[in-house]
Scaffold this motif. Structure first.
Motif, short mmCIF file in Angstrom:
data_model
loop_
_atom_site.label_atom_id
_atom_site.label_comp_id
_atom_site.label_asym_id
_atom_site.label_seq_id
_atom_site.Cartn_x
_atom_site.Cartn_y
_atom_site.Cartn_z
N HIS A 55 7.16 86.44 45.07
CA HIS A 55 7.03 86.01 46.46
C HIS A 55 8.36 86.21 47.19
O HIS A 55 9.40 86.41 46.56
CB HIS A 55 6.62 84.54 46.55
N ASN A 56 8.28 86.12 48.50
CA ASN A 56 9.50 86.09 49.30
C ASN A 56 10.19 84.74 49.06
O ASN A 56 9.57 83.70 49.21
CB ASN A 56 9.15 86.25 50.78
N PRO A 57 11.47 84.72 48.68
CA PRO A 57 12.12 83.44 48.35
C PRO A 57 12.27 82.51 49.56
O PRO A 57 12.56 81.32 49.38
CB PRO A 57 13.49 83.87 47.82
N ASP A 76 0.13 75.46 39.46
CA ASP A 76 -0.67 76.51 40.09
C ASP A 76 -0.25 77.84 39.50
O ASP A 76 0.96 78.16 39.45
CB ASP A 76 -0.47 76.50 41.60
N SER A 77 -1.21 78.65 39.06
CA SER A 77 -0.88 79.93 38.43
C SER A 77 -0.21 80.89 39.40
O SER A 77 0.42 81.87 38.97
CB SER A 77 -2.15 80.57 37.85
N THR A 78 -0.32 80.65 40.69
CA THR A 78 0.35 81.50 41.67
C THR A 78 1.85 81.30 41.64
O THR A 78 2.62 82.21 41.97
CB THR A 78 -0.19 81.21 43.08
N PHE A 79 2.28 80.09 41.25
CA PHE A 79 3.71 79.75 41.21
C PHE A 79 4.06 79.35 39.78
O PHE A 79 3.87 78.19 39.39
CB PHE A 79 4.01 78.62 42.19
N LEU A 80 4.55 80.30 39.01
CA LEU A 80 4.74 80.08 37.57
C LEU A 80 5.73 78.95 37.29
O LEU A 80 5.54 78.18 36.34
CB LEU A 80 5.22 81.37 36.91
N LEU A 81 6.79 78.85 38.07
CA LEU A 81 7.78 77.78 37.88
C LEU A 81 7.68 76.71 38.95
O LEU A 81 8.60 75.90 39.11
CB LEU A 81 9.20 78.37 37.86
N ARG A 88 8.72 76.62 48.71
CA ARG A 88 9.14 77.98 48.35
C ARG A 88 9.03 78.19 46.85
O ARG A 88 9.27 77.26 46.07
CB ARG A 88 10.57 78.24 48.83
N ASP A 89 8.67 79.39 46.45
CA ASP A 89 8.46 79.70 45.05
C ASP A 89 9.76 79.61 44.26
O ASP A 89 10.74 80.30 44.57
CB ASP A 89 7.86 81.11 44.92
N THR A 90 9.80 78.77 43.24
CA THR A 90 11.02 78.54 42.46
C THR A 90 11.42 79.78 41.66
O THR A 90 12.61 80.12 41.60
CB THR A 90 10.83 77.36 41.51
N LEU A 91 10.46 80.46 41.05
CA LEU A 91 10.77 81.65 40.25
C LEU A 91 11.44 82.71 41.11
O LEU A 91 12.45 83.31 40.71
CB LEU A 91 9.50 82.19 39.61
N SER A 92 10.89 82.96 42.29
CA SER A 92 11.48 83.97 43.18
C SER A 92 12.89 83.58 43.59
O SER A 92 13.78 84.43 43.65
CB SER A 92 10.60 84.13 44.43
N PRO A 246 21.82 76.46 52.09
CA PRO A 246 20.38 76.68 52.15
C PRO A 246 20.01 77.25 53.53
O PRO A 246 20.70 76.96 54.51
CB PRO A 246 19.80 75.27 51.95
N PRO A 247 18.95 78.05 53.61
CA PRO A 247 17.95 78.33 52.57
C PRO A 247 18.26 79.48 51.63
O PRO A 247 17.36 79.92 50.93
CB PRO A 247 16.71 78.65 53.42
N ASP A 248 19.51 79.99 51.66
CA ASP A 248 19.84 81.08 50.75
C ASP A 248 19.67 80.62 49.30
O ASP A 248 20.03 79.50 48.95
CB ASP A 248 21.28 81.54 50.96
#
Length: 302
Positions: A55-57, A76-81, A88-92, A246-248
């Protein structure tokens, strides 16, 4: 009877070259090899984060705030971490964080190396006046704990990535200055330096062409250790709010944002913390391997 020597026999009798000895000694250290592989993987992740990240971070997913990792209840399987407090997606963000943290560490180490080596060579070549002044400043910098000094300088300069790089480079100067000066003073007493002077070599040539190449082995090892420290200090500065803002997606800044949720949603702090730990450990292991391979006293005599 004359004994003929086949090419295979001749090759076996030829002593290995210096780079071959270095590679052989480095490869014998399993920890160093693993550390180097992890470091290479981290660099690849940093370079290709836009292609790897799912995803876009910076994208905010409304209604998905603080989701746990997929292997926990409610994930949620969409957001692995999982997601952070803003959705915001943690993995990204962890993958993109490698770009900031490694870039800060590399730039700070390179800048500190260039300045520290130059000052160390000058302190060794002109030891009476300039050398004493440089070492006085160096001792003043070393009298403060490095992290405390970094926090003070970062607070004065203000929060930004550029100021973070300058802060860490300044804090990491003393080891380079002291090591370069000590190594160069030994080299200045050797015959090849005297021969270069007799042949009319100028000061800059003596310092950077004649002496510096013979000081590089310990400096390379020191640079790897400073690289690791730079990543840790960048994370600490970011955690306290004086680094990348943040949000960097920088690992230290992610930890700083997650600290208020440390009791309720601990996973928000675990993943950037683990990323910092793994990167620093990989660099330290690589540095240990370089030290063992470059130090003639530690090489096995065949």
């Amino acid at each position: 009877m004359s004994q003929t020597t086949t090419p295979a026999t001749a090759a076996s009798l030829t002593p290995p070259k210096q780079w071959q000895q270095f590679v052989s000694a480095f490869m014998k250290n399993r920890g160093a090899v693993i550390g180097l592989l992890v470091l290479i993987a981290s660099i690849i992740i940093a370079l290709f984060a836009p292609l790897i990240a799912p995803h876009n971070p910076y994208e905010l997913f409304q209604g998905k705030e603080q989701l746990p990792p997929v292997f926990m209840e409610g994930g949620d399987s969409t957001f692995l971490l999982g997601t952070d407090d803003a959705g915001r997606d943690t993995l990204s963000r962890v993958l993109y964080g490698a770009r900031y943290s490694l870039f800060i560490g590399l730039c700070a180490t390179t800048l500190s190396l260039l300045i520290g080596v130059s000052l160390g060579l000058m302190a060794a070549f002109w030891p009476k006046l300039l050398g004493k002044f440089i070492m006085l400043i160096n001792d003043i910098l070393m009298s403060y704990p490095s992290l405390l000094l970094a926090i003070i300088i970062a607070a004065i300069l203000g929060p930004s990535m550029t100021n973070t790089i300058l802060t860490i480079a300044l804090v990491c100067l003393p080891p380079f200055i002291r090591l370069t000066r000590a190594t160069a003073m030994v080299e200045l007493q050797r015959d090849y330096v005297t021969a270069s002077r007799v042949m009319g070599a100028g000061t800059m040539r003596l310092l950077f062409v004649t002496i510096l190449p013979n000081c590089m082995a310990p400096l390379i090892v020191q640079a790897t250790m400073v690289f690791s420290s730079a990543i840790l200090e960048a994370g600490a500065i970011g955690f306290l709010g004086f680094g990348v803002q943040p949000p960097d997606a920088e690992w230290g800044a992610m930890l700083g944002t997650a600290r208020q949720y440390i009791q309720s949603n601990v996973w928000l702090a675990i993943f950037p913390g683990v990323a910092i730990f793994i990167s620093a450990l990989a660099i330290n292991l690589t540095g240990d391997g370089l030290r063992d391979a470059l130090d003639p006293k530690l090489k096995e005599v065949s």
